[in-house]
Design a protein around this motif. Structure first.
Motif: not given
Length: 146
Positions: A16-19, A52-59, A70-72
Motif C-alpha cells: 500500500v502506498s504511504a499516502k 494487507r487486509f485493507i488492500k485485499r478488501s479494496r481489490e 470488515l476490519v472491525s
C-alpha cells in the motif's frame, strides 16, 4: 516481536502506498499508530497485516465503509460469521447487478456497431441512439426536405 517500522517500510511490506497508509489511518481503519519521540509514525507487524487486509478488501471492490466494518469484525474474535457473510453477500449481489448492467450496455453497443455502415455517409445509428432519436427518424428528417 518485530521492531517497529517507519511508514515507508510498512507501505513496502503491505503493498500500500504511504499516502494510502495515512489515508486509512485518518479514516480510523488502523488503530492508534504509535509515534516516536520525534513524531514519526511507527508501525508494527500487526498494523502491516491490517494494511494487507485493507488492500485485499479494496481489490475485491469493497467500499470504505464496508472495509471499516470488515476490519472491525476481523479484529473482534467474538464476531458472528453471519455478519461477515451478510456484507460479502450484499457486495456480491451489487457486483452481479453492475455486471448485468455492463453486459446490457455491451449488447446494445454491439447491436449499434452492427447497424452502423461505417462508410462515408453521415447517417449513423450510433449517434442517433445517443441523441435519443428513434431509429431512422434523424435520417428521414435530414433527407425529406421539399
Amino acid at each position: 516481536m518485530s521492531a517497529p517500522m517507519n511508514i515507508g517500510e510498512a507501505a513496502r511490506q503491505s503493498g500500500v502506498s504511504a499516502k494510502m497508509v495515512r489515508h486509512y489511518e485518518s479514516l480510523g481503519l488502523l488503530p492508534h499508530v504509535h509515534r516516536s519521540d520525534s513524531g514519526y509514525r511507527q508501525y508494527s507487524a500487526a498494523e502491516v497485516h491490517t494494511l494487507r487486509f485493507i488492500k485485499r478488501s479494496r481489490e475485491l471492490g469493497f467500499s470504505m465503509p464496508e472495509i471499516a466494518e470488515l476490519v472491525s469484525l476481523w479484529q473482534n474474535r467474538r464476531r458472528a460469521s453471519e455478519n461477515v457473510r451478510r456484507i460479502a453477500k450484499k457486495h456480491a449481489d451489487e457486483l452481479a447487478q453492475r455486471i448485468a448492467a455492463m453486459q446490457a450496455m455491451q449488447k446494445t453497443l454491439g447491436h449499434l456497431i452492427h447497424c452502423c455502415q461505417g462508410n462515408d455517409r453521415p447517417d449513423c445509428p450510433i449517434l442517433d441512439d445517443l441523441a435519443g432519436a428513434a431509429p431512422g427518424a434523424v435520417a428521414q428528417k435530414n433527407f425529406t426536405k421539399s
